[in-house]
Design a protein around this motif. Structure first.
Motif, short mmCIF file in Angstrom:
data_model
loop_
_atom_site.label_atom_id
_atom_site.label_comp_id
_atom_site.label_asym_id
_atom_site.label_seq_id
_atom_site.Cartn_x
_atom_site.Cartn_y
_atom_site.Cartn_z
N ALA A 73 9.64 3.13 4.59
CA ALA A 73 9.61 4.28 4.39
C ALA A 73 10.20 4.85 2.99
O ALA A 73 11.38 4.27 2.65
CB ALA A 73 10.16 4.43 5.72
N GLU A 74 9.49 5.66 2.56
CA GLU A 74 9.91 6.20 1.12
C GLU A 74 10.33 8.11 1.47
O GLU A 74 9.93 7.87 2.65
CB GLU A 74 9.25 6.38 0.05
CG GLU A 74 7.59 7.07 0.63
CD GLU A 74 6.73 6.49 -0.85
OE1 GLU A 74 6.91 6.61 -2.16
OE2 GLU A 74 5.73 7.42 -0.98
N GLY A 75 11.24 8.22 0.25
CA GLY A 75 11.51 9.93 0.83
C GLY A 75 12.91 9.19 1.71
O GLY A 75 13.12 11.20 2.49
N LEU A 87 0.84 -1.65 -0.25
CA LEU A 87 -0.16 0.11 0.01
C LEU A 87 0.82 1.28 -0.37
O LEU A 87 1.66 1.99 0.85
CB LEU A 87 -0.81 -0.28 1.33
CG LEU A 87 -2.17 1.05 1.57
CD1 LEU A 87 -2.93 1.16 0.20
CD2 LEU A 87 -2.81 0.86 2.29
N ASP A 88 1.29 1.92 -1.40
CA ASP A 88 1.68 2.86 -1.97
C ASP A 88 1.14 4.26 -0.67
O ASP A 88 0.02 4.59 -0.34
CB ASP A 88 1.65 3.17 -3.36
CG ASP A 88 2.80 3.68 -3.52
OD1 ASP A 88 3.76 4.55 -2.22
OD2 ASP A 88 3.28 4.50 -4.69
N ASP A 89 1.73 5.60 -0.19
CA ASP A 89 1.57 6.74 -0.30
C ASP A 89 0.46 6.83 0.90
O ASP A 89 -0.47 7.35 1.10
CB ASP A 89 0.89 7.00 -1.26
CG ASP A 89 1.62 7.76 -2.42
OD1 ASP A 89 3.09 7.67 -2.49
OD2 ASP A 89 0.67 8.22 -4.14
N PHE A 90 0.96 5.37 2.15
CA PHE A 90 -0.12 5.23 3.41
C PHE A 90 0.03 6.87 3.98
O PHE A 90 1.13 7.60 4.47
CB PHE A 90 0.89 4.17 4.31
CG PHE A 90 -0.41 3.62 5.52
CD1 PHE A 90 -1.66 3.46 4.61
CD2 PHE A 90 0.11 4.18 6.35
CE1 PHE A 90 -2.39 3.41 5.74
CE2 PHE A 90 -0.91 3.48 7.68
CZ PHE A 90 -2.29 3.68 7.24
N ILE A 103 5.48 4.17 3.69
CA ILE A 103 4.45 5.19 4.65
C ILE A 103 5.51 6.38 3.30
O ILE A 103 6.61 6.84 3.13
CB ILE A 103 5.76 5.64 6.09
CG1 ILE A 103 5.30 4.52 6.77
CG2 ILE A 103 5.68 6.85 6.52
CD1 ILE A 103 6.54 4.06 8.25
N ASP A 104 4.23 7.58 3.06
CA ASP A 104 4.57 8.19 2.17
C ASP A 104 5.46 9.41 2.95
O ASP A 104 5.98 9.70 3.66
CB ASP A 104 3.72 9.71 2.34
CG ASP A 104 3.50 10.24 0.57
OD1 ASP A 104 3.48 9.50 -0.31
OD2 ASP A 104 3.57 11.07 1.41
N LYS A 105 6.62 9.63 1.93
CA LYS A 105 7.44 10.56 2.25
C LYS A 105 7.12 12.22 2.61
O LYS A 105 7.54 12.65 3.18
CB LYS A 105 8.66 10.81 0.60
CG LYS A 105 7.41 11.84 -0.51
CD LYS A 105 8.39 11.74 -1.35
CE LYS A 105 8.06 12.50 -3.10
NZ LYS A 105 7.20 11.03 -3.61
CA CA Z 1 5.07 6.66 -2.93
#
Ligand code: CA
Ligand code: C2E
Ligand code: CA
Ligand code: CA
Length: 274
Positions: free
Chosen positions: A235-237, A178-181, A201-203
């Protein structure tokens, strides 16, 4: 395709600004882009915070427009979605990502998971499972190495069909993430119902976590939520060591971000990341 330009696109609204004219132009160019080989995939590594090893990679599309140069997916993916071209593009991406996976294996690199972004319209297709499984068998890629990223918006649009698609994909071992959570309207009920393997986890939460205690609390809650629902968390970003340390201390499983590497072409990835 024998369509004329007018038939192929659902742009029946009057072109009322410079911006929509620009969009219309891009939409027309997009039709040619696949045929003319203007798309390419960049790859961004994902790394385990326990082992510090690269565990996967996200495939991110790039469009090298013949006149305009590189156009960001943030610009053309929404246009592709509006015009329906997204279907062809996302299928191309999945196919290329599978070929790449196979190629890396053939070169003797250790197998890594490839994550592919699918637009929400894809999850509302009755034959999504057939398309995906056909692509896997055609390229000889094992489903466990493919992760599909979806966003929360997909879930709300057509819960029944989305759920059945996700269940079918998951049943053959495809990973779902699940992207951009946290950035869309979400229902925790769907988190419970869907067989998701991973939460991203969204950036926007990571960006400012060092200065914003709210972000830190939210991230901690997301990590706990995911683990309690038997999901892993990435976690992204992540752009610096301090963000990494916070995430590591709080038992986040994996990270992705400029701190490790920007998205890079496959030759560069092959040379740097294995
Ligand atoms: Ca994303
Ligand atoms: P996304 O799926 O959330 O992808 C993550 C975006 O964050 C990527 O932007 C990536 O380059 C960027 N990013 C990675 N690390 C960092 C970092 O440390 N800091 C910052 N500030 N940004 C970072 P990109 O490649 O421009 O893609 C934008 C969006 O376009 C993606 O967001 C995704 O929603 C969409 N997209 C990209 N490729 C595809 C595709 O093949 N199919 C579909 N349907 N959508 C795609
Ligand atoms: Ca993504
Ligand atoms: Ca995004």
């Amino acid at each position: 395709a024998k369509h004329t330009k007018n038939e192929a696109f659902h742009f029946y609204r009057p072109v009322d600004s410079k911006e929509s004219f620009e969009k219309l132009m891009l939409a027309n160019d997009l039709r040619q882009a696949i045929k003319n080989n203007e798309f390419t995939l960049y790859y961004q590594p994902q790394s385990s915070l326990k082992t510090n090893k690269i565990t996967g990679v996200e495939a991110l599309i790039r469009w090298n427009h013949p006149q305009k140069g590189m156009i960001s997916p943030g610009v053309f993916i929404p246009i592709a979605e509006e015009t329906g071209l997204i279907q062809e593009i996302d299928q191309w991406v999945l196919y290329q990502a599978c070929l790449q996976h196979k190629h890396w294996l053939d070169k003797g690199f250790p197998p890594i998971k490839i994550a592919v972004n699918l637009s929400m319209t894809q999850f509302q297709k009755k034959n999504l499972f057939e398309i995906v499984s056909k692509t896997l068998s055609k390229t000889g890629v094992s489903p466990k190495y493919i992760e599909l990223e979806l966003t929360e918006s997909v879930i709300m649009e057509n819960p029944e069909l989305t759920l059945s698609n996700i269940k079918k994909l998951n049943s053959i071992g495809i990973q779902l993430s699940l992207d951009d959570f946290g950035t869309h309207y979400s229902s925790l009920l769907y988190l419970k119902k869907l067989p998701l393997n991973r939460l991203k986890i969204d950036k926007s939460f990571v960006l400012d976590l060092l200065n914003d205690s709210d972000d830190r609390v939210i991230i901690q809650a997301m990590i706990n939520l995911a683990h309690n629902l038997n999901m892993t968390v990435i976690a992204e970003g992540v752009e610096n060591q301090q963000q990494l340390s916070f995430l590591q201390k709080n038992h986040c499983d994996e990270i992705q971000g400029f701190y490790l590497s920007k998205p890079i072409p496959q030759e560069k990835f092959s040379a740097q990341c294995f």
